[in-house]
Design an enzyme around this catalytic site. Sequence first.
Site, PDB file in Angstrom:
ATOM      1  N   ALA A 296       1.155  -1.020   0.290  1.00 57.83           N
ATOM      2  CA  ALA A 296      -0.213  -0.335   0.270  1.00 57.83           C
ATOM      3  C   ALA A 296       0.407   1.282   0.409  1.00 57.83           C
ATOM      4  O   ALA A 296      -0.020   2.443  -0.075  1.00 57.83           O
ATOM      5  CB  ALA A 296      -1.190  -0.266   1.229  1.00 57.83           C
ATOM      6  N   LYS A 301      -3.329   5.013  -3.339  1.00 61.25           N
ATOM      7  CA  LYS A 301      -4.069   4.240  -3.830  1.00 61.25           C
ATOM      8  C   LYS A 301      -5.168   3.940  -3.248  1.00 61.25           C
ATOM      9  O   LYS A 301      -6.156   3.497  -3.365  1.00 61.25           O
ATOM     10  CB  LYS A 301      -3.876   3.393  -4.765  1.00 61.25           C
ATOM     11  CG  LYS A 301      -2.730   3.419  -6.079  1.00 61.25           C
ATOM     12  CD  LYS A 301      -2.478   2.164  -6.609  1.00 61.25           C
ATOM     13  CE  LYS A 301      -1.776   3.017  -7.668  1.00 61.25           C
ATOM     14  NZ  LYS A 301      -0.640   3.166  -7.408  1.00 61.25           N
ATOM     15  N   GLU A 320       1.496  -2.640   4.000  1.00 65.95           N
ATOM     16  CA  GLU A 320       2.674  -2.407   4.434  1.00 65.95           C
ATOM     17  C   GLU A 320       4.353  -2.645   4.727  1.00 65.95           C
ATOM     18  O   GLU A 320       4.291  -2.244   5.716  1.00 65.95           O
ATOM     19  CB  GLU A 320       2.770  -0.557   3.854  1.00 65.95           C
ATOM     20  CG  GLU A 320       4.286  -0.051   3.846  1.00 65.95           C
ATOM     21  CD  GLU A 320       4.953  -0.285   2.349  1.00 65.95           C
ATOM     22  OE1 GLU A 320       5.525  -0.741   2.291  1.00 65.95           O
ATOM     23  OE2 GLU A 320       3.765  -0.090   1.492  1.00 65.95           O
ATOM     24  N   ASP A 364       0.040  -3.593  -6.584  1.00 65.60           N
ATOM     25  CA  ASP A 364       0.868  -2.545  -6.828  1.00 65.60           C
ATOM     26  C   ASP A 364       1.848  -3.300  -6.760  1.00 65.60           C
ATOM     27  O   ASP A 364       2.815  -2.401  -5.716  1.00 65.60           O
ATOM     28  CB  ASP A 364       0.023  -1.473  -6.563  1.00 65.60           C
ATOM     29  CG  ASP A 364       0.789  -0.174  -7.029  1.00 65.60           C
ATOM     30  OD1 ASP A 364       1.848  -0.434  -8.596  1.00 65.60           O
ATOM     31  OD2 ASP A 364       0.768   1.257  -6.801  1.00 65.60           O
ATOM     32  N   CYS A 417       3.945   0.088 -12.178  1.00 62.79           N
ATOM     33  CA  CYS A 417       4.265   1.940 -12.351  1.00 62.79           C
ATOM     34  C   CYS A 417       5.556   1.190 -14.157  1.00 62.79           C
ATOM     35  O   CYS A 417       6.498   1.789 -13.197  1.00 62.79           O
ATOM     36  CB  CYS A 417       4.658   2.633 -12.019  1.00 62.79           C
ATOM     37  SG  CYS A 417       4.665   4.806 -12.965  1.00 62.79           S
TER      38      CYS A 417
END
Length: 486
Positions: A296, A301, A320, A364, A417
């Site tokens: 996270a 997000k 996280e 992510d 990303c």
Amino acid sequence: MTGDDRTQGRAPSRQDAAARTDSRQSRQSADFVQPARRVAYEVIAAVRESDAYANLLLPTKIKRAALNTADAGLATELTYGTLRMQGYYDRVISLAAGRPVDAIDPAILDVLRLGTHQLLSTRVATHAAVNESVSLAKQVGSRSATGFTNGVLRTISRSSADEWRERVLDATTSADDKLAAVYSHPVWVVRALRQSLLAENRADELEALLDADNQAARVNMVALPGLTDPELSESLGEADAFSPTGFVLAGGDPFTLMKEYDGRIRVQDEGSQIAALALTRARPVRAEERWLDLCAGPGGKAALLAAEALAGGAYLVANEIVPTRAELVRNALAPVPLDVPVWESDGTQIAERHADTFDRILLDAPCTGLGALRRRPEARWRKQPQDVTELSNLQSNLLDAALKALAPGGILAYVTCSPHIAETRGIVATALKAWGDKVTQLDTAAVVQSLAVNELDLAGDPTSVQLWPHRHGTDAMFITLIERTV
């Protein structure tokens, strides 16, 4: 032609005004360095010395130096412009100095890069760029280094930007090396981006992509749905072309605005918004669904997921592993009136205690960040091909763990990303092979098009979506939706 001559016939800029002020002050003090330049140098040096992130350090340096708006703008341009074009400037410096850049003291090389950027890519007057670079060199290097700096920059100043471009091109060794030189990307990144575009049969867009990486990104904001006025974007900027929750800030300090709205609006790339919304809007939310944001940090997000969970009556957990980043996640979640636990666990071990648990998971994954080079230009120089191998192993382990933690019938969004094939399609293909008929890819393109304000120009296999800075104006986010069937 002098730097002053080059500015004739053009509208004066903040850089011109700063340069004229600087030159007067420089004549008064041989060691004077204008604050904006000092801030830029300190950030560039920190990036090299301690792997600092320019986008995080620069605002802090600007604030501590109490720079006014014009000087803050100049410091930002000098910092990001120098970092973006570092590879190209190194080629120019090597030609002007008559030696490879790795034979130059690193601190002096930073001074030369900053000075070269001013000489070749801004309207800063030549004497201001050279004199203050020499003053910087005097403060960070030896007396001989000061003379060396003066000589190299004066050599660069005697030829135009176009002339240096031709000299750099003449010294390249291949077509890829030429692209790497002109667009200031490592050769391996040029080749990786070409492969990603080839997967969409769009290899002819490579130069447009490389050029887009060197353009300053717009300040994009997200207005957390359900917590802000839907018409907010009209008063603060222009609505995003694609994300239904975002807008481009018209002007002003975004961080001041974030405080004014208590974090209900925040800086977030449009592509990141689309990635989160692809998960939450893939199908209608059922009350009491359980959601997980597995990696996270830093929380952008997660905040959008929390707003969507609040609206749909779902529960969200954020995870996280890095404690400092977990604290950033808590701060990002604070504006959303929803109790979101923040775990600090190893994501690769998440299924050991939470197998078959979550209805929606956002992964992510940590990646090279090659999709955000507009915002983090130093990433292109920091990452190496071997980093891709290490990261892809982590990405595979995280994806396998996330699929185990996903409840049967649940949906997982795998997001990076980075457009690198080894971090995106390759990771997904490996997982699909391992899981067989227990999982299936959804029509991710259809989901994204259904939530987008305007139709996106997407290409390639519709089970994945690859966004691009040159085509969509977003970071190069990769998104694929996977459903666990058993």
